[in-house]
Design a protein around this motif. Structure first.
Motif, PDB file in Angstrom:
ATOM      1  N   ALA A 305       0.808  -1.211   0.176  1.00 21.77           N
ATOM      2  CA  ALA A 305       0.037  -0.008  -0.067  1.00 21.77           C
ATOM      3  C   ALA A 305       0.977   1.280   0.066  1.00 21.77           C
ATOM      4  O   ALA A 305       0.344   2.302  -0.435  1.00 21.77           O
ATOM      5  N   VAL A 306       2.115   1.219   0.751  1.00 28.63           N
ATOM      6  CA  VAL A 306       2.773   2.497   0.592  1.00 28.63           C
ATOM      7  C   VAL A 306       3.953   2.490  -0.673  1.00 28.63           C
ATOM      8  O   VAL A 306       3.803   3.431  -1.442  1.00 28.63           O
ATOM      9  N   THR A 307       4.503   1.374  -0.935  1.00 28.37           N
ATOM     10  CA  THR A 307       5.391   1.624  -1.893  1.00 28.37           C
ATOM     11  C   THR A 307       4.889   1.147  -3.496  1.00 28.37           C
ATOM     12  O   THR A 307       5.521   1.538  -4.363  1.00 28.37           O
TER      13      THR A 307
END
Length: 336
Positions: A305-307
């Motif tokens: 979800a972040v990278t």
């Protein structure tokens, strides 16, 4: 289903499909009760629900079976829920509804339990006594007692039958949408091709992976039980090898409503089923390949979800199987 409508089936399978496929209503309740009474000890029936975190559905299933098939029409002698480590109120709800609840780890406590539905079904044979054992999944919604009476009926009325599976429509119900024939994705994409290619005698089964089936204890106690999702395919294939196609049957019980799993869970299920099939092909010397041809690892991907990168996750494809229960000293001791 008439044989002439199934030209792709082996003649043996087409003939079986015509003779060994019924509807639940083909055997009236009075006929089933009379057959059960005439059978005596051979007509005793145990119903087993393997359950893991099914508090929302297990109580309703138990209630219907007790009311309709133990009190109103006494076909079922024993109703057992085997809890395989639920984190919710499954055990409490099942007991309140009238089932005898046994925890998986309390059965054969000297043998470390492994996760998986097949493990629960195998252990259930040590805490039940019926000559006929009926397995019912605990996640069914809008439960119809025909899921039990329909599949035990042929076993009560025909001594030549050994195992009977339910067949049904399996709609895919998700987020308010219904796809009439969208369920059973692993069946259609994995199990059916495997069976059709390697065990074409079984090609007539509408729901080969269905979790609702009944069998004689005398058969089940001689079968290997894959501990995971491969249990249904493994039992069906092994039953064919042990007692022959004509001892197997299927009954139409209507529509099956249940919880559906996401695609990655289905992938893990498919890999386990595929490996279960490979084990049986190898066991019967029909798989001519190097021992390391099948690598028992499944790799799946999720997006971070972040990278926003894809991350690989590996899962072991477990092939551990329990031996026929009839060979256990504990099992022999309880049957004396």
């Amino acid at each position: 289903m008439p044989a002439e409508q199934s030209p792709a089936l082996l003649p043996e399978a087409a003939d079986w499909l015509r003779r060994r496929s019924w509807r639940a209503g083909d055997r009236p309740p009075a006929a089933l009760l009379a057959a059960k009474q005439a059978a005596g000890a051979a007509g005793t029936v145990s119903v087993v629900l393997p359950a893991l975190d099914e508090e929302s559905t297990v109580g309703d299933i138990v209630t219907v079976i007790r009311r309709e098939l133990m009190e109103r029409l006494p076909l079922v002698d024993e109703l057992v829920v085997v809890d395989s480590g639920s984190a919710d109120r499954t055990a409490e709800v099942a007991a309140a509804a009238g089932a005898r609840v046994v925890h998986r780890d309390a059965i054969l406590p000297g043998l470390l339990a492994v996760p998986g539905k097949g493990e629960v079904l195998w252990r259930s044979l040590l805490v039940t006594s019926g000559a006929i054992v009926c397995f019912i999944d605990a996640d069914l919604r809008a439960f119809d007692p025909a899921f039990v009476s329909g599949i035990i009926g042929p076993l009560l009325t025909d001594p030549d039958l050994q195992l009977v599976k339910a067949m049904y429509d399996r709609p895919l119900e998700t987020e308010g949408a219904v796809v009439p024939a969208g369920g059973g994705r692993v069946t259609e994409l994995v199990a059916r091709p495997l069976l059709d290619l390697h065990w074409p005698q079984l090609a007539g089964f509408v729901q080969p992976l269905g979790g609702e089936y009944a069998a004689r204890r005398s058969l089940l106690e001689r079968l290997h039980f894959p501990t995971g999702y491969g249990v249904e395919l493994g039992l069906l294939v092994d039953a064919l090898e042990l007692v022959g196609l004509d001892a197997l049957a299927q009954v139409d019980v209507g529509v099956r409503h249940h919880r559906h799993q996401d695609s990655q869970a289905l992938g893990r299920m498919a890999a386990t089923i595929y490996r279960t099939a490979l084990e049986r092909l190898d066991r019967t010397h029909r798989l001519k390949a190097a021992e390391n041809l099948a690598r028992p690892v499944l790799t799946q991907f999720t997006r971070d979800a972040v990278t926003r990168d894809f991350t690989a996750h590996s899962h072991q494809v477990i092939a551990l199987e329990r031996p026929p229960v009839i060979g256990l000293p504990q099992y022999r001791a309880q049957s004396v």
